[in-house]
Scaffold this motif. Structure first.
Motif, PDB file in Angstrom:
ATOM      1  N   LYS A   1       7.386  17.144  -7.264  1.00 55.52           N
ATOM      2  CA  LYS A   1       5.951  16.060  -7.173  1.00 55.52           C
ATOM      3  C   LYS A   1       6.238  15.460  -6.034  1.00 55.52           C
ATOM      4  N   ALA A   2       7.303  14.622  -6.008  1.00 57.19           N
ATOM      5  CA  ALA A   2       7.710  13.643  -4.822  1.00 57.19           C
ATOM      6  C   ALA A   2       7.412  14.260  -3.441  1.00 57.19           C
ATOM      7  N   LEU A   3       8.362  15.420  -3.233  1.00 59.05           N
ATOM      8  CA  LEU A   3       8.108  16.225  -2.106  1.00 59.05           C
ATOM      9  C   LEU A   3       6.738  16.776  -1.576  1.00 59.05           C
ATOM     10  N   ALA A   4       6.180  17.236  -2.581  1.00 57.53           N
ATOM     11  CA  ALA A   4       4.722  18.020  -2.506  1.00 57.53           C
ATOM     12  C   ALA A   4       3.848  16.922  -2.096  1.00 57.53           C
ATOM     13  N   ASP A   5       3.870  15.898  -2.779  1.00 55.40           N
ATOM     14  CA  ASP A   5       2.704  15.012  -2.536  1.00 55.40           C
ATOM     15  C   ASP A   5       3.133  13.849  -1.434  1.00 55.40           C
ATOM     16  N   GLY A   6       4.290  13.693  -1.003  1.00 52.48           N
ATOM     17  CA  GLY A   6       4.612  12.884   0.103  1.00 52.48           C
ATOM     18  C   GLY A   6       4.780  11.389  -0.372  1.00 52.48           C
ATOM     19  N   TYR A   7       5.356  11.156  -1.524  1.00 52.52           N
ATOM     20  CA  TYR A   7       5.525   9.841  -1.919  1.00 52.52           C
ATOM     21  C   TYR A   7       6.417   9.080  -1.006  1.00 52.52           C
ATOM     22  N   ASP A   8       6.126   7.850  -0.747  1.00 55.34           N
ATOM     23  CA  ASP A   8       7.223   6.872  -0.162  1.00 55.34           C
ATOM     24  C   ASP A   8       8.323   6.392  -0.843  1.00 55.34           C
ATOM     25  N   LEU A   9       8.140   6.227  -2.187  1.00 57.58           N
ATOM     26  CA  LEU A   9       9.115   5.769  -3.192  1.00 57.58           C
ATOM     27  C   LEU A   9       8.917   6.598  -4.305  1.00 57.58           C
ATOM     28  N   THR A  10      10.031   7.023  -5.013  1.00 58.68           N
ATOM     29  CA  THR A  10      10.121   7.811  -6.188  1.00 58.68           C
ATOM     30  C   THR A  10      11.104   7.030  -7.156  1.00 58.68           C
ATOM     31  N   ILE A  11      10.918   6.848  -8.189  1.00 61.46           N
ATOM     32  CA  ILE A  11      11.957   6.195  -9.371  1.00 61.46           C
ATOM     33  C   ILE A  11      11.813   7.011 -10.395  1.00 61.46           C
TER      34      ILE A  11
ATOM     35  N   GLY B   1      18.873   4.708 -16.694  1.00 60.24           N
ATOM     36  CA  GLY B   1      19.137   4.280 -15.445  1.00 60.24           C
ATOM     37  C   GLY B   1      18.080   4.628 -14.549  1.00 60.24           C
ATOM     38  N   MET B   2      18.335   4.885 -13.138  1.00 60.77           N
ATOM     39  CA  MET B   2      17.181   5.042 -12.291  1.00 60.77           C
ATOM     40  C   MET B   2      17.798   5.684 -11.129  1.00 60.77           C
ATOM     41  N   LYS B   3      17.279   6.811 -11.006  1.00 56.15           N
ATOM     42  CA  LYS B   3      17.448   7.653  -9.496  1.00 56.15           C
ATOM     43  C   LYS B   3      16.416   7.494  -8.689  1.00 56.15           C
ATOM     44  N   ILE B   4      16.807   6.946  -7.516  1.00 58.58           N
ATOM     45  CA  ILE B   4      15.705   6.540  -6.460  1.00 58.58           C
ATOM     46  C   ILE B   4      15.873   7.235  -5.156  1.00 58.58           C
ATOM     47  N   THR B   5      14.772   7.508  -4.779  1.00 67.42           N
ATOM     48  CA  THR B   5      14.611   8.209  -3.387  1.00 67.42           C
ATOM     49  C   THR B   5      13.417   7.416  -2.649  1.00 67.42           C
ATOM     50  N   GLU B   6      13.636   7.550  -1.280  1.00 69.25           N
ATOM     51  CA  GLU B   6      12.421   7.049  -0.423  1.00 69.25           C
ATOM     52  C   GLU B   6      12.390   7.667   0.835  1.00 69.25           C
ATOM     53  N   LYS B   7      11.218   7.710   1.404  1.00 67.22           N
ATOM     54  CA  LYS B   7      11.257   7.827   2.937  1.00 67.22           C
ATOM     55  C   LYS B   7      12.045   7.086   3.850  1.00 67.22           C
ATOM     56  N   GLN B   8      13.179   7.380   4.574  1.00 65.62           N
ATOM     57  CA  GLN B   8      13.913   6.784   5.557  1.00 65.62           C
ATOM     58  C   GLN B   8      14.056   7.251   6.825  1.00 65.62           C
ATOM     59  N   ASN B   9      14.259   6.549   7.987  1.00 70.04           N
ATOM     60  CA  ASN B   9      14.198   7.190   9.175  1.00 70.04           C
ATOM     61  C   ASN B   9      15.917   7.145   9.469  1.00 70.04           C
ATOM     62  N   ALA B  10      16.464   7.554  10.776  1.00 66.85           N
ATOM     63  CA  ALA B  10      17.839   7.888  10.666  1.00 66.85           C
ATOM     64  C   ALA B  10      18.684   6.596  10.538  1.00 66.85           C
TER      65      ALA B  10
ATOM     66  N   GLY C   1       0.859  -1.220   0.194  1.00 68.90           N
ATOM     67  CA  GLY C   1      -0.084  -0.248  -0.145  1.00 68.90           C
ATOM     68  C   GLY C   1       0.762   1.205   0.120  1.00 68.90           C
ATOM     69  N   ALA C   2       2.430   1.323   0.053  1.00 70.62           N
ATOM     70  CA  ALA C   2       2.827   2.412  -0.082  1.00 70.62           C
ATOM     71  C   ALA C   2       2.867   2.916  -1.451  1.00 70.62           C
ATOM     72  N   ARG C   3       3.068   4.329  -1.467  1.00 67.52           N
ATOM     73  CA  ARG C   3       2.682   5.042  -2.700  1.00 67.52           C
ATOM     74  C   ARG C   3       4.040   5.293  -3.266  1.00 67.52           C
ATOM     75  N   ALA C   4       4.183   4.965  -4.585  1.00 64.70           N
ATOM     76  CA  ALA C   4       5.200   5.308  -5.629  1.00 64.70           C
ATOM     77  C   ALA C   4       4.873   6.106  -6.585  1.00 64.70           C
ATOM     78  N   LEU C   5       5.927   6.910  -7.036  1.00 65.83           N
ATOM     79  CA  LEU C   5       5.795   7.834  -8.110  1.00 65.83           C
ATOM     80  C   LEU C   5       6.800   7.418  -9.174  1.00 65.83           C
ATOM     81  N   VAL C   6       6.763   7.042 -10.273  1.00 64.67           N
ATOM     82  CA  VAL C   6       7.664   6.703 -11.391  1.00 64.67           C
ATOM     83  C   VAL C   6       7.327   7.531 -12.637  1.00 64.67           C
ATOM     84  N   THR C   7       8.668   8.220 -13.027  1.00 66.89           N
ATOM     85  CA  THR C   7       8.825   9.160 -14.340  1.00 66.89           C
ATOM     86  C   THR C   7       9.767   8.698 -15.005  1.00 66.89           C
TER      87      THR C   7
END
Length: 206
Positions: free
Chosen positions: A115-125, A138-147, A69-75
């Motif tokens: 878009k990823a920051l404004a809409d709070g996606y858990d994973l962005t590729i 290739g793939m540039k990948i970000t995700e919400k992470q803890n410390a 159910g995590a939300r992902a953005l792929v562009t």
């Protein structure tokens, strides 16, 4: 399918479709890059290493780091191989239970990041070859992470690199991605580039 099993056929040896140059700098994985289009001008060095099938397997492994159910953005950017890579990444994420938003537009990395920051996606590729030649991608990948660098819905958006990408490679090679999730949803947006331009325009002094 409805049980979340892989959408496409899985090769007998997944390592044959995962780019061999995912590792940089003596084992430090910076991001995912490879040759994604046939380039005869390379002569004997012409070797497609980043295939749509491989991208789909990588997506399954990346998505398995996250909860169902995590939300992902792929562009994607404008490169030739982008549409096929994006399609397989989207379906790979959905197959292991992530809800995916995407667009058919060519997106600059900055537009994707906003878009990823404004809409709070858990994973962005972002499917992008960055500054590399036309045949690379290739793939540039970000995700919400803890410390601790682990996926966390309350975490801070951070790049996925180093040990995390090595773990992704291991999951692909062992085919140990999640298999018991319902199929994730798919939403296709339009007008995201205009949204980005309008946001930039609004931020400039009038």
């Amino acid at each position: 399918d409805e049980e979340g099993e892989p959408v496409g056929p899985i090769p007998d040896d997944p390592s044959t479709v995962v780019l061999p140059d995912v590792l940089f700098g003596g084992g430090f994985a910076y991001d995912i890059r490879g040759q994604a289009s046939d380039a005869p001008e390379l002569g004997t060095r012409n070797n497609v290493t980043l295939t749509p099938e491989g991208a789909g397997l990588i997506a399954r492994a990346l998505g398995s780091r996250h909860w169902v159910g995590a939300r992902a953005l792929v562009t994607q950017d404008h490169r030739e191989a982008g549409p096929a890579l994006r399609r397989e990444v989207v379906e790979g994420l959905r197959a292991i239970g992530l809800n995916v938003d995407t667009t058919d537009e060519f997106m600059p990395t900055g537009a994707t990041s906003r878009k990823a920051l404004a809409d709070g996606y858990d994973l962005t590729i972002q499917i992008s070859g960055s500054h590399n030649p036309w045949y690379a991608n290739g793939m540039k990948i970000t995700e919400k992470q803890n410390a601790a660098g682990e996926p966390d819905p309350d975490g801070i958006p951070s790049a996925v690199f180093g040990k995390a990408l090595l773990d992704v490679q291991r999951v692909v090679e062992t085919q140990s991605w999640r298999r018991d999730a319902p199929m994730g949803t798919l939403t296709v947006f339009d007008g995201l580039v205009d949204e980005y331009i309008n946001a930039l325009d609004a931020a400039l002094p009038q």
